[in-house]
Scaffold this motif. Structure first.
Motif, short mmCIF file in Angstrom:
data_model
loop_
_atom_site.label_atom_id
_atom_site.label_comp_id
_atom_site.label_asym_id
_atom_site.label_seq_id
_atom_site.Cartn_x
_atom_site.Cartn_y
_atom_site.Cartn_z
N TYR A 164 130.70 40.99 91.98
CA TYR A 164 129.31 41.06 91.51
C TYR A 164 128.40 40.02 92.16
CZ TYR A 164 131.82 43.32 87.63
OH TYR A 164 132.65 44.10 86.88
N GLY A 165 128.83 39.49 93.33
CA GLY A 165 128.03 38.44 93.95
C GLY A 165 126.89 38.99 94.82
N THR A 166 127.12 40.11 95.45
CA THR A 166 126.15 40.61 96.43
C THR A 166 125.54 41.93 95.96
OG1 THR A 166 127.81 41.91 97.58
CG2 THR A 166 127.54 39.63 98.28
N ASP A 167 124.48 42.35 96.63
CA ASP A 167 123.84 43.65 96.32
C ASP A 167 124.86 44.77 96.42
OD1 ASP A 167 121.57 42.25 96.14
OD2 ASP A 167 120.44 43.34 97.69
N ARG A 168 125.66 44.68 97.48
CA ARG A 168 126.64 45.73 97.73
C ARG A 168 127.65 45.80 96.58
NH1 ARG A 168 129.67 48.25 102.10
NH2 ARG A 168 131.85 47.96 101.57
N GLU A 169 128.13 44.64 96.14
CA GLU A 169 129.14 44.62 95.08
C GLU A 169 128.57 45.10 93.75
OE1 GLU A 169 132.14 41.15 96.80
OE2 GLU A 169 130.73 40.64 95.20
N VAL A 170 127.36 44.67 93.45
CA VAL A 170 126.73 45.10 92.19
C VAL A 170 126.53 46.61 92.20
CG1 VAL A 170 124.59 45.01 90.86
CG2 VAL A 170 125.64 42.89 91.69
N THR A 171 126.06 47.12 93.34
CA THR A 171 125.83 48.57 93.43
C THR A 171 127.14 49.32 93.30
OG1 THR A 171 124.01 48.06 94.90
CG2 THR A 171 124.67 50.36 94.78
N GLN A 172 128.20 48.78 93.90
CA GLN A 172 129.51 49.43 93.78
C GLN A 172 129.95 49.48 92.31
OE1 GLN A 172 132.27 47.30 96.24
NE2 GLN A 172 131.83 48.53 98.06
N ALA A 173 129.75 48.39 91.61
CA ALA A 173 130.18 48.34 90.20
C ALA A 173 129.43 49.38 89.38
CB ALA A 173 129.96 46.94 89.63
N VAL A 174 128.12 49.47 89.61
CA VAL A 174 127.31 50.43 88.84
C VAL A 174 127.69 51.86 89.22
CG1 VAL A 174 124.96 51.22 88.36
CG2 VAL A 174 125.42 48.78 88.61
N THR A 175 127.90 52.09 90.51
CA THR A 175 128.31 53.43 90.94
C THR A 175 129.64 53.81 90.30
OG1 THR A 175 127.18 53.01 93.01
CG2 THR A 175 128.67 54.90 92.96
N GLY A 176 130.53 52.83 90.15
CA GLY A 176 131.81 53.09 89.49
C GLY A 176 131.61 53.59 88.08
N ILE A 177 130.61 53.05 87.39
CA ILE A 177 130.34 53.49 86.02
C ILE A 177 129.75 54.89 86.00
CG2 ILE A 177 128.92 53.00 83.99
CD1 ILE A 177 129.56 49.95 84.78
N TYR A 178 128.89 55.19 86.97
CA TYR A 178 128.43 56.59 87.10
C TYR A 178 129.64 57.51 87.24
CZ TYR A 178 123.40 55.80 87.99
OH TYR A 178 122.07 55.51 87.89
N GLY A 179 130.61 57.06 88.01
CA GLY A 179 131.81 57.88 88.24
C GLY A 179 132.54 58.17 86.95
N MET A 180 132.55 57.21 86.03
CA MET A 180 133.25 57.42 84.75
C MET A 180 132.58 58.52 83.92
SD MET A 180 134.08 53.48 83.69
CE MET A 180 135.51 53.81 82.66
N LEU A 181 131.28 58.74 84.17
CA LEU A 181 130.58 59.79 83.43
C LEU A 181 131.15 61.17 83.74
CD1 LEU A 181 126.84 58.71 83.53
CD2 LEU A 181 128.44 58.54 81.63
N ARG A 182 131.72 61.31 84.94
CA ARG A 182 132.31 62.61 85.27
C ARG A 182 133.42 62.95 84.28
NH1 ARG A 182 131.66 60.90 90.67
NH2 ARG A 182 133.75 60.07 90.58
N GLY A 183 134.31 62.00 84.07
CA GLY A 183 135.40 62.24 83.12
C GLY A 183 134.86 62.51 81.73
N TYR A 184 133.82 61.78 81.35
CA TYR A 184 133.23 61.95 80.03
C TYR A 184 132.68 63.36 79.86
CZ TYR A 184 130.28 60.75 75.99
OH TYR A 184 129.69 60.71 74.76
N PHE A 185 131.98 63.84 80.87
CA PHE A 185 131.34 65.16 80.74
C PHE A 185 132.31 66.32 80.99
CE2 PHE A 185 127.51 62.82 80.37
CZ PHE A 185 126.74 63.63 79.56
#
Lengths: 523, 301
Positions: A61-82
């Motif tokens: 979570y130190g860089t823009d890239r890492e933060v964006t990756q973390a958030v994108t990962g959470i978007y990915g979890m929505l697939r399983g949810y839906f």
């Protein structure tokens, strides 16, 4: 006797020989090490190493890239949810039924329990829903916590906070409507013991959190993204969600205020209803928030809804791969099929009343058609799942305006724009309660099989009204089921809905694990 | 006991590794070693018997039990005062023989003649489709373990037998929930011909009607078997050629592994366990144990 080679010794022997030969060297190194530790003021850092080959949450979570990756990962979890969301919001209602699987019962009874309202605290699908939701929430909370100290740019930090808060609000809004009072977790939980301390909060507190998160997000999120980031959550999503929550709480004036702001953001209806669900058009101007799935590759981020929804034993006649059957779940009920007005464009897009099998015979098993699109890899579809569409916003607006000021011309305008797009005649001359019924019916048809029905029922009807409505539908299904049951009779308790069932049970396992957790009444 | 234990899923996790409590294993182990000579025959035998009782003494934290497994399949439950990992499920009391039979039984919604009849353990008049009516249905820990070798030699001949055994323990033959699954169109075990067909043709009392669609695959005592067994694990027979016949020291031998299994257990291997840790006593029909025969010779040049 020839000398024994070092390689011929056993492992233990090798070790002892090595020690003997190298003890002197080891001692010297040890002394150097002591001196180094003694000299350096960085002695503690020297011992405090992280594994450079692994990603660790403490240092991420130190860089823009890492933060964006973390958030994108959470978007990915929505697939399983839906992937399973339909079970709790569509399947349970009068919109859909099931294609009874006489040939392979498997673990079907657990899922059928939802359709037949035979669910109880032990129904495993509720446990999956509950566990999965909190699993996503914990990831959101961890990322939000890390954002506070992240050295990423402010733009990315703000945007990420907004995105995460909308998803958190979405999940808590689902939780509070499905389970009632729920445990609120907004910060990382560090030890198992902490998890045992948390108890359910009143639903009012959950709603406050949802509204606070959405208000924050409205201020933090951009109106749109660059082309390669389309699909992320925008300000429009936060506003529409805010309107949806306000409407659910019958705070109509606030709902109108938020929803009207969505109108100014450049969204619009597509001219043709069929185009809304075509994967090649995904993220079009009517789509406010979709769960992003991607097919046509084997990255594992695809959807596969039609494989669940297509009729059993359809043998490639519905899903165009040789011999491919469907799951037979979420089958459009006779009731909803009969509700489409003559000439409604949406009927043939949303559902099919049967299919022609490989022998050329018509098989009268209906199925949902919205997510039935051509794809080139078996099992891998490219369909997104719509969470908020612009037509939903228009219908919410007309509902809220009608509740505050009656069926004004503005209320008609929003409702009729949806009807006209579906090639139906505009409505007029309704009184307030007729208009209310008309909007609800329009929602049922326009947003069919998009996981709105259960929440619409709960928003607009009391528990006893829901009970009467569902039991009337259940009676019809028992007498004349949507699909043949292959001679197997209904159980006595099938299709008997009780008022307490408008709230789902807290999963029995959670109460067994932590007996301090309370259960909803009736279970 | 360092085990993964359940925790509230609001933490984002369902399990964590923890020191959860104490288990006492107590028992005795007997070893008997005996050598004798009968005429020209040297005999050696060694008998090893193990009796073990284990009991959960203490579980820390809010939970009064540790659960493993699932509603369908093998459930294991560890409770204070009981042995670890007891098999858990519905107690199958027989098969409903008639509509009358269904009516006179506590409500088991969806049951028809030919369905398994479950025990209403909590006595509330309803057999509910969850774990409320589940009870202990088996103990996966053998009361006694056996190891026995018998060896000897006479002249140039030598022999050695090894028996192992375990007695008085239960195994959940989870595979039969699939291979005796009547609720659809599948290949099933041959004993399926003895299923319930009608009140007049009740079958062997273990096969459900093929019309059933519920109350069959849940963890229940129908699938629990006594897995007591004795296994002839290995036999070795050898003959050392006399040195006056041949120049080199030579021993010819034959050995067989897993030659005979003495058991009433219907599976191929009563000694399997899937799951491990505290999710034991479950037979999903692992790869069968091969019977191997070896002929060989040892020659020293």
């Amino acid at each position: 006797m020839r000398p024994i080679l070092f390689q011929e010794l056993s492992h233990l022997e090798q070790l002892s020989v090595f020690k003997k030969r190298n003890m002197k060297k080891i001692l010297i190194y040890f002394q150097i090490f002591i001196v180094a530790v003694g000299l350096g003021s960085c002695a503690e850092d020297f011992l405090d190493k992280t594994d450079p080959t692994a990603l660790v949450s403490d240092t991420f979570y130190g860089t823009d890239r890492e933060v964006t990756q973390a958030v994108t990962g959470i978007y990915g979890m929505l697939r399983g949810y839906f992937n399973n969301h339909w079970q709790f919001t569509e399947f349970i209602t009068d919109n859909t039924s099931l294609h009874f699987n006489v040939g392979n019962r498997g673990q079907g009874p657990a899922l059928e329990a939802i359709e037949y309202w035979q669910y109880n605290a032990g129904t495993p699908n509720f446990a999956s829903l509950y566990n999965n939701t909190y699993n996503i929430l914990v990831n959101i909370n961890t990322t939000l916590e890390k954002l506070k100290t992240s050295t990423a740019s402010q733009v990315i930090k703000d945007r990420s906070e907004g995105e995460l808060k909308v998803i958190r609000a979405y999940l808590y809004f689902d939780l509070v409507r499905l389970f009632g009072d729920v445990i609120i977790v907004t910060e990382p939980i560090n030890t198992p013991a902490d998890a045992f301390q948390l108890q359910r909060s009143p639903s009012e507190a959950v709603y406050s959190l949802v509204l606070a998160d959405l208000s924050d997000a409205i201020n933090l999120l951009p109106v749109n993204y660059s082309a390669n980031e389309v699909g992320r959550i925008t300000k429009g999503v936060a506003l529409a969600m805010h309107g949806r929550v306000r409407l659910d709480r019958k705070e109509y004036a606030e709902a109108v205020t938020s929803l009207k702001q969505v109108l100014t953001l450049g969204y619009g209806l597509l001219p043709n209803y069929a185009d809304v669900f075509k994967p090649e058009n995904k993220n079009h101007k009517e789509s406010i928030w979709d769960v992003q799935y991607q097919g046509e590759n084997l990255f594992g981020v695809n959807s596969s809804f039609i494989y669940t929804f297509a009729p059993l034993a359809s043998q490639g006649a519905v899903i165009k791969f040789p011999g491919q059957d469907g799951g037979g779940w979420n089958i459009p009920s006779k009731e909803i099929i009969s509700l489409y007005e003559a000439g409604d464009d949406r009927k043939s897009v949303s559902l099919k009343e049967g299919y022609t099998n490989n022998s050329g015979q018509l098989v009268p098993v209906p199925f949902i058609n919205k997510y039935n699109n051509p794809h080139s890899i078996r099992g891998v579809t490219n369909d997104n799942w719509p969470i908020i569409r612009y037509s939903d916003v228009l219908l919410m607006l007309s509902e809220a305006i009608n509740e505050t000021s009656g069926p004004t011309s503005e209320a008609y305008e929003y409702l009729n724009s949806v009807r006209v797009r579906a090639t139906l005649a505009p409505l007029n001359g309704l009184d307030k309660s007729q208009f209310r019924i008309a909007v609800l019916k329009e929602r049922r048809i326009e947003l069919a099989f998009e996981n709105h029905r259960w929440f619409d029922l709960k928003r607009t009807l009391s528990a006893s009204e829901i009970k009467n409505l569902l039991n009337a539908y259940g009676k019809k299904e028992r007498e004349d089921p949507t699909t043949s049951r292959g001679g197997i009779p209904f159980s006595q308790e099938d299709y008997t809905f009780e008022e307490y069932q408008v709230l789902f049970p807290i999963p029995a396992d959670q109460i067994r694990i932590n007996p301090a957790t309370t259960q909803n009444p009736g279970y | 006991m360092l085990l993964s234990v359940e925790m509230p899923s609001i933490s984002g996790f369902t399990q964590s590794l923890d020191n959860v409590g104490q288990v006492r294993n107590s028992g005795i182990e007997l070893g008997l070693d005996f050598r004798t000579k009968v005429n020209r025959v040297n005999l050696r035998t060694n008998l090893n018997l193990t009796f073990n009782r284990n009991e959960v003494l203490e579980l820390r934290g809010g939970a009064d039990a540790i659960w493993n497994g699932s509603f369908y399949g093998a459930n294991n439950v560890s409770k204070v005062g009981r042995p670890m990992a007891m098999l858990y499920g519905f107690k199958m009391m027989g098969i409903f023989q008639s509509d009358e039979d269904v009516k006179n039984w506590p409500t088991q919604d969806g049951a028809i003649p030919g369905t398994y009849k479950y025990f209403d353990a909590d006595g509330d008049g309803v057999i509910s489709y969850d774990r409320r009516d589940m009870i202990e249905i088996g103990n996966p820990h053998p009361a006694m373990l056996l190891g026995w070798t018998l060896g000897g030699d006479v002249g140039g001949f030598d022999f050695n037998f090894l028996f192992t055994g375990a007695f008085n323990y239960d195994m959940m033959r989870n595979i039969e929930a699939t291979t005796m699954n009547m609720d659809g169109v599948f290949n099933i075990l041959q004993s399926g011909v003895n299923r319930f067909r009608s009140t007049d043709m009740p079958g062997d009392g273990r096969g459900a009607t093929s019309n059933t669609w519920k109350w069959q695959r849940e963890a229940n005592s129908r699938y629990v078997y006594d897995a007591s067994h004795v296994w002839l694990r290995s036999v070795t027979l050898g003959y050392s050629l006399p040195l006056n016949v041949i120049k080199f020291k030579t021993r010819l031998f034959f050995s067989g592994e897993n030659l005979f299994l003495f058991t009433d257990y219907p599976g191929t291997n009563p000694d399997v366990s899937r799951g491990g840790e505290i999710n034991i006593g479950r037979d999903d029909e692992a790869y069968p144990v091969p019977r191997t025969f070896t002929f060989g010779a040892t020659i020293s040049f």
